[in-house]
Structure formats: structure tokens, C-alpha cells
Design a protein around this motif. Structure first.
Motif, mmCIF file in Angstrom:
data_model
loop_
_atom_site.group_PDB
_atom_site.id
_atom_site.type_symbol
_atom_site.label_atom_id
_atom_site.label_comp_id
_atom_site.label_asym_id
_atom_site.label_seq_id
_atom_site.Cartn_x
_atom_site.Cartn_y
_atom_site.Cartn_z
ATOM 1 N N UNK A 166 0.879 -1.166 0.000
ATOM 2 C CA UNK A 166 0.000 0.000 0.000
ATOM 3 C C UNK A 166 0.915 1.214 0.000
ATOM 4 N N UNK A 167 0.813 2.041 -1.068
ATOM 5 C CA UNK A 167 1.753 3.143 -1.202
ATOM 6 C C UNK A 167 1.098 4.409 -1.726
ATOM 7 N N UNK A 168 1.917 5.458 -1.798
ATOM 8 C CA UNK A 168 1.439 6.778 -2.209
ATOM 9 C C UNK A 168 2.283 7.289 -3.368
ATOM 10 N N UNK A 169 1.594 7.647 -4.465
ATOM 11 C CA UNK A 169 2.227 8.236 -5.644
ATOM 12 C C UNK A 169 2.225 9.746 -5.452
ATOM 13 N N UNK A 170 3.392 10.299 -5.098
ATOM 14 C CA UNK A 170 3.471 11.729 -4.792
ATOM 15 C C UNK A 170 3.334 12.600 -6.028
ATOM 16 N N UNK A 171 3.678 12.065 -7.193
ATOM 17 C CA UNK A 171 3.576 12.845 -8.425
ATOM 18 C C UNK A 171 2.109 13.060 -8.804
#
Length: 436
Positions: free
Chosen positions: A180-185
Motif C-alpha cells: 500500500x503506497x502513495x504516488x506523490x507525483x
């Protein structure tokens, strides 16, 4: 007559005292520090210098990392409720707490009514650190595995929809969520999972109301695949990664490890051509959707009987850490990785022991805290700096520790709709565009 002041001249020393140089070097990332070993002979021996290593260990333990900004800890405590009948497995019930205090004695029970409605009573957190205040929850399925995004502080709650592959007939479906992650772009939350299939039995066909004569068994694809879910698009898609990776989690919790600085990291076992296979960990770049693999350090594999070594991959205050506990020597070994993909960049920082009461490590917290399960089943914490052990007073065999940062960020709801209210709390559920 007064004497005029005249400037003195002399050589300017270019020598930097060791304590000043060590103080500067101890604050560098391990990758940079390893590259500087070629500058001079003394610098090539930094990791053999006890004075420098003490400074470097303290920096690793106490440096500031954004993942720990105003962070608190979540304790998941799971117990087996009494058997319904002797032939039925016991009911599992999970309870969640915010814990704090010098000895983690302060506990605030979290309201789990909404997660329980969707996931049931047996819930676990995917990973060991929250992202912008959110955690990903999943369940142990009776019929299907579900997942939700949940902020324990604001109680914002979003149900992740099913995938198109789940509705294909004539095959069983099972998914293992790995990240489970976050795409900062793109300002997007993503979930990565591995999907396996199996043929339906005669009873499965009858239970689903299908026709056995219509089932083209040979035409039903059974190849496993990777999928990734995007909250912004509210959809799943097939992920093009190396399918030679063999998933072999011992338990559901051991599949997922942690997210840090734009990448998800988890255990794996990879089968290579002309190779017997080996233990790796996988790093998944959430923005670019590509994988990198790093072999485990060889000293762990060869020094001990691997069958007696319990290992855990953790985030150690902004570093990728490997905690290993040897049942032969009752010692705890802590290494960090300097560069993803480079086996030789593993560096062992701590060897602690003997700790005869340890059964296996489960997680790393703040400021050098290492949580572990004792041989009597209790949950405890060992601090790398003070070398002291604190008991949490709960049975730990089915427990989990998660770092919850308070940098809460409200999720944009372009792809979600409100479906109901419970106890005055809004429940947001993603629109399931694919479910049949």
C-alpha cells in the motif's frame, strides 16, 4: 612610540580533527558513506572504528524522519474467542489501540464499528506505517478478501472495489496484497497485489449455479498475475512485472512489510534460471510502477542455521532495516541497507545479546525500539540505545505494531460516493464499476 600591529603569516592547516570529521560523516546516508571509503585509509576503516560507530548508531536511532512526524503507535491485539462447536474453528476478534507512555501503558481503544461492518472481526493492517494518516485494512475471508483505506484519527473510510478478474467464471480466485503506497507525483494512493487462480470443483460449479457441460476447462486462463489499484482512477489494472517471483508468505501479515519514501518493500522468494532460488526483498516504485530486488546479506545465511533464524524487514528510522534473531546464540542482529539492489551494501550495526526470552522480532518503532514476541507469548519491546526491555502486558502471538503518523491529508473524493452513515460517521465507499 607605539608599535604598529603587523599581521602574522603562517601555514593554514588543512587537517580536520577526527571528532569533527566523524560528526559530519555520521550524518551522511549509508550509500554516500560507503562511497567515501575510497578517499583515505582511515575512512576505509570507519566501520571498524568504535568511536565513529557509536556516533553513527546514535544518528540512526535518533535522527528525524518524516515518517515519524508526530507519530503514535497502533497496537492490533487479536484473540481467539471460544469455539462455537468442537468441529468449527474459533472465532477471531481484533481490537485496536493507540498506545503511548514511557512503558506503553496508555491505551485508547479505537472505534472499529465501520471496519467490522465491511471486513468482519478478524482484521489486520497491511504494512507497518501509515501514509498521510491512512492505513490499509484487510480481512481473513470466508468467501472473499476485501480491503479498505481508513484513517483512525478522522475515521475517514473508503472501500476498495473488486477487480474485473474476480468476476471471471469457472475458476477460483485468491489475492495476496503486497503493498500500500502513495504516488506523490499524481497525488494517488495505490494497492499492489498478487493473484492466483485454481479450477472449480464439481461442488463449486453446482454451488455457483453454473453448468458443468458449458465449462471450457482448457480455455480458462490460470496463470497468476499482478494487479495495481489506483484510488484516483478508482480501478484495477494488470501490472507488468517479473512473474518469476514466487510468493511464499508464512502468514498473511508477513506478506506486507512497509512503505517508505515512495517505495513499497516486502519479502519474496525468487526463482532464477540456473539458480536454486534465494530470499530477496522487493522494492516497488509506486510512481513508476517498477520493481527492484535486493538479495539478503550472506552473513545471515551462512553464519547461523537458517532454520533457527527469525528475520523481519522493517523501516528503522528512515533506513531499510533487517532484524535477525538467532535461536542458536540468542542474539539480535540489526543491519541496514545502503543501496537498493546492491547486496554488498548491507551493513550490520547492532549485535545485541544474549536475549534468551526472545521468540521472534515483529517490528521497529521510534528511537531504537524493537518489538518482539517472547517465548511465553507476551509482547515486549527492546531499546537499542538503553538496552532495556519493556513488557506490554498483552499476549503477542497475533499482535501487530504500526507507526501512525499524524500528517493527515484528506483524500479527494472524485471517485467515491457516500453510501451510508453509521453512528453519525460518514462511510465513503468506492463505486464498484466491475462487480457483476
Amino acid at each position: 612610540m607605539e608599535k604598529s600591529a603587523t599581521p602574522t603569516t603562517g601555514k593554514v592547516s588543512n587537517h580536520i580533527p577526527d571528532d569533527v570529521a566523524f560528526s559530519i560523516l555520521s550524518k551522511l546516508p549509508l550509500k554516500s558513506l560507503q562511497r567515501f571509503e575510497s578517499v583515505s585509509k582511515p575512512w576505509s576503516l570507519l566501520f571498524q572504528n568504535s568511536y565513529f560507530m557509536k556516533m553513527y548508531r546514535n544518528h540512526i536511532i535518533y535522527r528525524n524522519h518524516s515518517g515519524y512526524d508526530d507519530a503514535s503507535l497502533i497496537l492490533r491485539h487479536t484473540i481467539a474467542v471460544d469455539y462455537v462447536t468442537p468441529l468449527v474453528e474459533p472465532l477471531i476478534r481484533s481490537t485496536f489501540y493507540f498506545i503511548s507512555g514511557e512503558r506503553f501503558e496508555n491505551r485508547v481503544k479505537l472505534n472499529m464499528s465501520l471496519p467490522f461492518q465491511v471486513l468482519g472481526q478478524d482484521i489486520y493492517i497491511l504494512g507497518s506505517i501509515s501514509i498521510n494518516g491512512f492505513v490499509c485494512l484487510s480481512n481473513v475471508p470466508d468467501d472473499e478478501r476485501k480491503a479498505v483505506l481508513w484513517n483512525p484519527t478522522t475515521e475517514e473510510f473508503i472501500v476498495i472495489p473488486s477487480s474485473p478478474v474476480e468476476s471471471l467464471p469457472y475458476r477460483k480466485f485468491e489475492a495476496f496484497i503486497h503493498g500500500f503506497g502513495y504516488d506523490r507525483v499524481r497525488d494517488d494512493y495505490k494497492v499492489i497485489r498478487y493473484v492466483v487462480f485454481d479450477s472449480l470443483s464439481f461442488y463449486d460449479v453446482m454451488f455457483r449455479g453454473l453448468s458443468e457441460q458449458e465449462a471450457s476447462w482448457k480455455d480458462v486462463p490460470m496463470e497468476p498475475l499482478w494487479e495495481i489499484y489506483s484510488l484516483r482512477s478508482n480501478s484495477w489494472k494488470k501490472l507488468d512485472v517479473d512473474t518469476s517471483m514466487v510468493m511464499s508468505p508464512e502468514t498473511r501479515e508477513e506478506t506486507v512489510r512497509f512503505y517508505m519514501d515512495g517505495m513499497c518493500h516486502w519479502w519474496d522468494k525468487i526463482e532464477k534460471d540456473n539458480d536454486d532460488g534465494g530470499t530477496y526483498f522487493v522494492s516497488f516504485d509506486v510512481t513508476n510502477e517498477v520493481c527492484f530486488t535486493t538479495p539478503m546479506p550472506s552473513d545471515i545465511d551462512h553464519t547461523f542455521d537458517i532454520r533457527l533464524v527469525k528475520r523481519q524487514l522493517v523501516m528503522l528510522n528512515g533506513s531499510i532495516g533487517l532484524i535477525s534473531y538467532s535461536g542458536e546464540t540468542n542474539t539480535l542482529h540489526v543491519s541496514i541497507l545502503g543501496e537498493i539492489g546492491v547486496k554488498e551494501s548491507w551493513t550490520k550495526l547492532f549485535i545485541v545479546g544474549p536475549l534468551p526470552h526472545v521468540k521472534y522480532p515483529i517490528e521497529a518503532g521510534k528511537n531504537g525500539d524493537i518489538f518482539f514476541i517472547k517465548k511465553d507469548g507476551e509482547l515486549a519491546c527492546f531499546n537499542l540505545d538503553t538496552q532495556t526491555i519493556k513488557e506490554l502486558g498483552v499476549e503477542g502471538d497475533m499482535s501487530q505494531i504500526v507507526v501512525k503518523n499524524e500528517a493527515a491529508k484528506e483524500i479527494e473524493r472524485e471517485a467515491v460516493v457516500t453510501v451510508s452513515k453509521a453512528q453519525g460517521i460518514e462511510v465513503a465507499a468506492a463505486v464498484d464499476a466491475y462487480r457483476v
